[in-house]
Design a protein around this motif. Structure first.
Motif, PDB file in Angstrom:
ATOM      1  N   GLY A 190       0.820  -1.200   0.000  1.00 34.13           N
ATOM      2  CA  GLY A 190       0.000   0.000   0.000  1.00 34.13           C
ATOM      3  C   GLY A 190       0.859   1.257   0.000  1.00 34.13           C
ATOM      4  O   GLY A 190       2.081   1.202   0.145  1.00 34.13           O
ATOM      5  N   GLY A 191       0.189   2.389  -0.182  1.00 32.95           N
ATOM      6  CA  GLY A 191       0.920   3.654  -0.181  1.00 32.95           C
ATOM      7  C   GLY A 191       0.094   4.767  -0.758  1.00 32.95           C
ATOM      8  O   GLY A 191      -1.120   4.637  -0.944  1.00 32.95           O
ATOM      9  N   LEU A 192       0.763   5.859  -1.047  1.00 28.34           N
ATOM     10  CA  LEU A 192       0.129   7.046  -1.619  1.00 28.34           C
ATOM     11  C   LEU A 192       0.453   7.097  -3.108  1.00 28.34           C
ATOM     12  O   LEU A 192       1.623   6.981  -3.497  1.00 28.34           O
ATOM     13  CB  LEU A 192       0.640   8.298  -0.920  1.00 28.34           C
ATOM     14  N   VAL A 193      -0.571   7.276  -3.919  1.00 25.16           N
ATOM     15  CA  VAL A 193      -0.381   7.335  -5.367  1.00 25.16           C
ATOM     16  C   VAL A 193      -1.339   8.367  -5.945  1.00 25.16           C
ATOM     17  O   VAL A 193      -2.423   8.607  -5.377  1.00 25.16           O
ATOM     18  CB  VAL A 193      -0.608   5.941  -5.993  1.00 25.16           C
ATOM     19  N   GLN A 194      -0.953   8.967  -7.044  1.00 27.02           N
ATOM     20  CA  GLN A 194      -1.834   9.920  -7.706  1.00 27.02           C
ATOM     21  C   GLN A 194      -2.889   9.190  -8.532  1.00 27.02           C
ATOM     22  O   GLN A 194      -2.679   8.047  -8.965  1.00 27.02           O
ATOM     23  CB  GLN A 194      -1.029  10.842  -8.619  1.00 27.02           C
ATOM     24  N   MET A 244     -18.793 -19.721  -1.115  1.00 35.78           N
ATOM     25  CA  MET A 244     -19.803 -19.167  -2.000  1.00 35.78           C
ATOM     26  C   MET A 244     -21.186 -19.654  -1.591  1.00 35.78           C
ATOM     27  O   MET A 244     -21.400 -20.849  -1.379  1.00 35.78           O
ATOM     28  CB  MET A 244     -19.517 -19.558  -3.456  1.00 35.78           C
ATOM     29  N   TYR A 245     -22.121 -18.724  -1.470  1.00 39.95           N
ATOM     30  CA  TYR A 245     -23.533 -19.045  -1.265  1.00 39.95           C
ATOM     31  C   TYR A 245     -24.294 -18.369  -2.397  1.00 39.95           C
ATOM     32  O   TYR A 245     -24.228 -17.147  -2.548  1.00 39.95           O
ATOM     33  CB  TYR A 245     -24.021 -18.535   0.087  1.00 39.95           C
ATOM     34  N   GLY A 246     -24.992 -19.188  -3.154  1.00 40.66           N
ATOM     35  CA  GLY A 246     -25.635 -18.623  -4.325  1.00 40.66           C
ATOM     36  C   GLY A 246     -24.566 -18.207  -5.303  1.00 40.66           C
ATOM     37  O   GLY A 246     -23.745 -19.014  -5.721  1.00 40.66           O
ATOM     38  N   SER A 247     -24.533 -16.942  -5.631  1.00 43.69           N
ATOM     39  CA  SER A 247     -23.522 -16.474  -6.572  1.00 43.69           C
ATOM     40  C   SER A 247     -22.555 -15.489  -5.927  1.00 43.69           C
ATOM     41  O   SER A 247     -21.809 -14.800  -6.632  1.00 43.69           O
ATOM     42  CB  SER A 247     -24.204 -15.805  -7.763  1.00 43.69           C
ATOM     43  N   ARG A 248     -22.568 -15.432  -4.619  1.00 43.00           N
ATOM     44  CA  ARG A 248     -21.733 -14.454  -3.932  1.00 43.00           C
ATOM     45  C   ARG A 248     -20.789 -15.139  -2.955  1.00 43.00           C
ATOM     46  O   ARG A 248     -21.087 -16.204  -2.423  1.00 43.00           O
ATOM     47  CB  ARG A 248     -22.601 -13.431  -3.196  1.00 43.00           C
ATOM     48  N   TRP A 249     -19.663 -14.492  -2.709  1.00 35.02           N
ATOM     49  CA  TRP A 249     -18.648 -14.996  -1.797  1.00 35.02           C
ATOM     50  C   TRP A 249     -18.789 -14.330  -0.439  1.00 35.02           C
ATOM     51  O   TRP A 249     -19.073 -13.131  -0.356  1.00 35.02           O
ATOM     52  CB  TRP A 249     -17.251 -14.731  -2.356  1.00 35.02           C
ATOM     53  N   TYR A 250     -18.557 -15.127   0.613  1.00 31.26           N
ATOM     54  CA  TYR A 250     -18.701 -14.631   1.969  1.00 31.26           C
ATOM     55  C   TYR A 250     -17.572 -15.155   2.844  1.00 31.26           C
ATOM     56  O   TYR A 250     -17.067 -16.266   2.642  1.00 31.26           O
ATOM     57  CB  TYR A 250     -20.025 -15.089   2.582  1.00 31.26           C
ATOM     58  N   PRO A 251     -17.186 -14.372   3.866  1.00 29.05           N
ATOM     59  CA  PRO A 251     -16.262 -14.901   4.877  1.00 29.05           C
ATOM     60  C   PRO A 251     -17.045 -15.756   5.872  1.00 29.05           C
ATOM     61  O   PRO A 251     -18.262 -15.638   5.985  1.00 29.05           O
ATOM     62  CB  PRO A 251     -15.725 -13.632   5.541  1.00 29.05           C
ATOM     63  N   THR A 252     -16.354 -16.618   6.564  1.00 31.39           N
ATOM     64  CA  THR A 252     -16.967 -17.425   7.618  1.00 31.39           C
ATOM     65  C   THR A 252     -16.130 -17.295   8.882  1.00 31.39           C
ATOM     66  O   THR A 252     -15.149 -16.559   8.905  1.00 31.39           O
ATOM     67  CB  THR A 252     -17.027 -18.908   7.204  1.00 31.39           C
ATOM     68  N   LEU A 253     -16.495 -18.027   9.899  1.00 31.30           N
ATOM     69  CA  LEU A 253     -15.722 -18.016  11.142  1.00 31.30           C
ATOM     70  C   LEU A 253     -14.329 -18.597  10.912  1.00 31.30           C
ATOM     71  O   LEU A 253     -13.411 -18.332  11.692  1.00 31.30           O
ATOM     72  CB  LEU A 253     -16.447 -18.792  12.228  1.00 31.30           C
ATOM     73  N   ASN A 254     -14.167 -19.368   9.852  1.00 32.20           N
ATOM     74  CA  ASN A 254     -12.861 -19.958   9.550  1.00 32.20           C
ATOM     75  C   ASN A 254     -11.984 -19.074   8.676  1.00 32.20           C
ATOM     76  O   ASN A 254     -10.831 -19.409   8.422  1.00 32.20           O
ATOM     77  CB  ASN A 254     -13.038 -21.309   8.857  1.00 32.20           C
ATOM     78  N   THR A 255     -12.527 -17.955   8.225  1.00 38.68           N
ATOM     79  CA  THR A 255     -11.757 -17.064   7.346  1.00 38.68           C
ATOM     80  C   THR A 255     -10.641 -16.377   8.123  1.00 38.68           C
ATOM     81  O   THR A 255     -10.859 -15.876   9.220  1.00 38.68           O
ATOM     82  CB  THR A 255     -12.677 -16.020   6.718  1.00 38.68           C
ATOM     83  N   SER A 256      -9.458 -16.373   7.516  1.00 36.77           N
ATOM     84  CA  SER A 256      -8.316 -15.668   8.102  1.00 36.77           C
ATOM     85  C   SER A 256      -8.195 -14.292   7.465  1.00 36.77           C
ATOM     86  O   SER A 256      -8.444 -14.135   6.268  1.00 36.77           O
ATOM     87  CB  SER A 256      -7.029 -16.469   7.859  1.00 36.77           C
ATOM     88  N   TRP A 257      -7.772 -13.333   8.257  1.00 37.70           N
ATOM     89  CA  TRP A 257      -7.645 -11.948   7.792  1.00 37.70           C
ATOM     90  C   TRP A 257      -6.236 -11.421   8.049  1.00 37.70           C
ATOM     91  O   TRP A 257      -5.618 -11.739   9.064  1.00 37.70           O
ATOM     92  CB  TRP A 257      -8.632 -11.046   8.523  1.00 37.70           C
ATOM     93  N   GLY A 258      -5.774 -10.571   7.132  1.00 35.27           N
ATOM     94  CA  GLY A 258      -4.543  -9.848   7.372  1.00 35.27           C
ATOM     95  C   GLY A 258      -4.827  -8.591   8.172  1.00 35.27           C
ATOM     96  O   GLY A 258      -5.979  -8.288   8.493  1.00 35.27           O
ATOM     97  N   GLN A 259      -3.768  -7.859   8.461  1.00 34.71           N
ATOM     98  CA  GLN A 259      -3.913  -6.659   9.284  1.00 34.71           C
ATOM     99  C   GLN A 259      -4.308  -5.440   8.456  1.00 34.71           C
ATOM    100  O   GLN A 259      -4.687  -4.405   9.002  1.00 34.71           O
ATOM    101  CB  GLN A 259      -2.606  -6.375  10.035  1.00 34.71           C
ATOM    102  N   GLY A 260      -4.207  -5.561   7.141  1.00 33.99           N
ATOM    103  CA  GLY A 260      -4.594  -4.457   6.261  1.00 33.99           C
ATOM    104  C   GLY A 260      -3.418  -3.619   5.816  1.00 33.99           C
ATOM    105  O   GLY A 260      -2.411  -3.493   6.510  1.00 33.99           O
ATOM    106  N   THR A 261      -3.564  -3.060   4.631  1.00 29.70           N
ATOM    107  CA  THR A 261      -2.569  -2.121   4.105  1.00 29.70           C
ATOM    108  C   THR A 261      -3.322  -0.927   3.526  1.00 29.70           C
ATOM    109  O   THR A 261      -4.318  -1.096   2.825  1.00 29.70           O
ATOM    110  CB  THR A 261      -1.661  -2.799   3.062  1.00 29.70           C
ATOM    111  N   LYS A 262      -2.833   0.259   3.823  1.00 26.84           N
ATOM    112  CA  LYS A 262      -3.568   1.480   3.458  1.00 26.84           C
ATOM    113  C   LYS A 262      -3.193   1.942   2.062  1.00 26.84           C
ATOM    114  O   LYS A 262      -2.006   2.034   1.721  1.00 26.84           O
ATOM    115  CB  LYS A 262      -3.280   2.584   4.464  1.00 26.84           C
ATOM    116  N   VAL A 263      -4.220   2.243   1.293  1.00 26.20           N
ATOM    117  CA  VAL A 263      -4.040   2.793  -0.051  1.00 26.20           C
ATOM    118  C   VAL A 263      -4.707   4.156  -0.090  1.00 26.20           C
ATOM    119  O   VAL A 263      -5.882   4.283   0.246  1.00 26.20           O
ATOM    120  CB  VAL A 263      -4.653   1.874  -1.123  1.00 26.20           C
ATOM    121  N   THR A 264      -3.942   5.158  -0.481  1.00 27.37           N
ATOM    122  CA  THR A 264      -4.466   6.519  -0.594  1.00 27.37           C
ATOM    123  C   THR A 264      -4.226   7.006  -2.012  1.00 27.37           C
ATOM    124  O   THR A 264      -3.083   7.015  -2.480  1.00 27.37           O
ATOM    125  CB  THR A 264      -3.797   7.465   0.408  1.00 27.37           C
ATOM    126  N   VAL A 265      -5.304   7.408  -2.678  1.00 26.20           N
ATOM    127  CA  VAL A 265      -5.203   7.905  -4.047  1.00 26.20           C
ATOM    128  C   VAL A 265      -5.554   9.389  -4.038  1.00 26.20           C
ATOM    129  O   VAL A 265      -6.670   9.765  -3.677  1.00 26.20           O
ATOM    130  CB  VAL A 265      -6.135   7.144  -4.992  1.00 26.20           C
TER     131      VAL A 265
END
Length: 124
Positions: free
Chosen positions: A9-13, A101-122
């Protein structure tokens, strides 16, 4: 427990590009689907892109044609190439492992792992 670490992530024009990476702590070969979410200030987290173990991809309408998700199982890494960035792409981007996937959409569950996030600024 799968651990995920985002970077890139970072700052970009506006009009610029960034490539986000999501490094996993263990093999992602057998994980059905991995994805990228984003959360802008004051807004709900939204799914941006998904890639399945077979390489199928799915994108939010707002990023179709501009973002590309890919995965390198050997490197245990998922990428998000973001081109033609717009100010409205500004958000914290999160990697998610093991979506369903349920139906035609994707969802997280209790088993889903997450990262800490990265910030993107435009900037405009």
């Amino acid at each position: 427990q799968l651990q995920l670490v985002e970077s890139g992530g970072g700052l970009v024009q506006a009009g610029g590009s960034l490539r986000l990476s999501c490094a996993a702590s263990k093999s992602i070969f057998s994980i059905n689907a991995m994805g990228w979410y984003r959360q802008a200030p004051g807004k709900q987290r939204e799914l941006v892109a998904v890639i399945t173990s077979g390489g199928s991809t799915n994108y939010a309408d707002s990023v179709k044609g501009r973002f590309t998700i890919s995965r390198d199982n050997a490197k245990k890494t998922v990428y998000l190439q973001m081109n033609s960035l717009k100010p409205e792409d500004t958000a914290i981007y999160y990697c998610a492992g093991d979506l369903v996937m349920y139906g035609s959409r994707w969802y997280p569950t209790l088993n889903t792992s997450w990262g800490q996030g990265t910030k993107v600024t435009v900037s405009s």
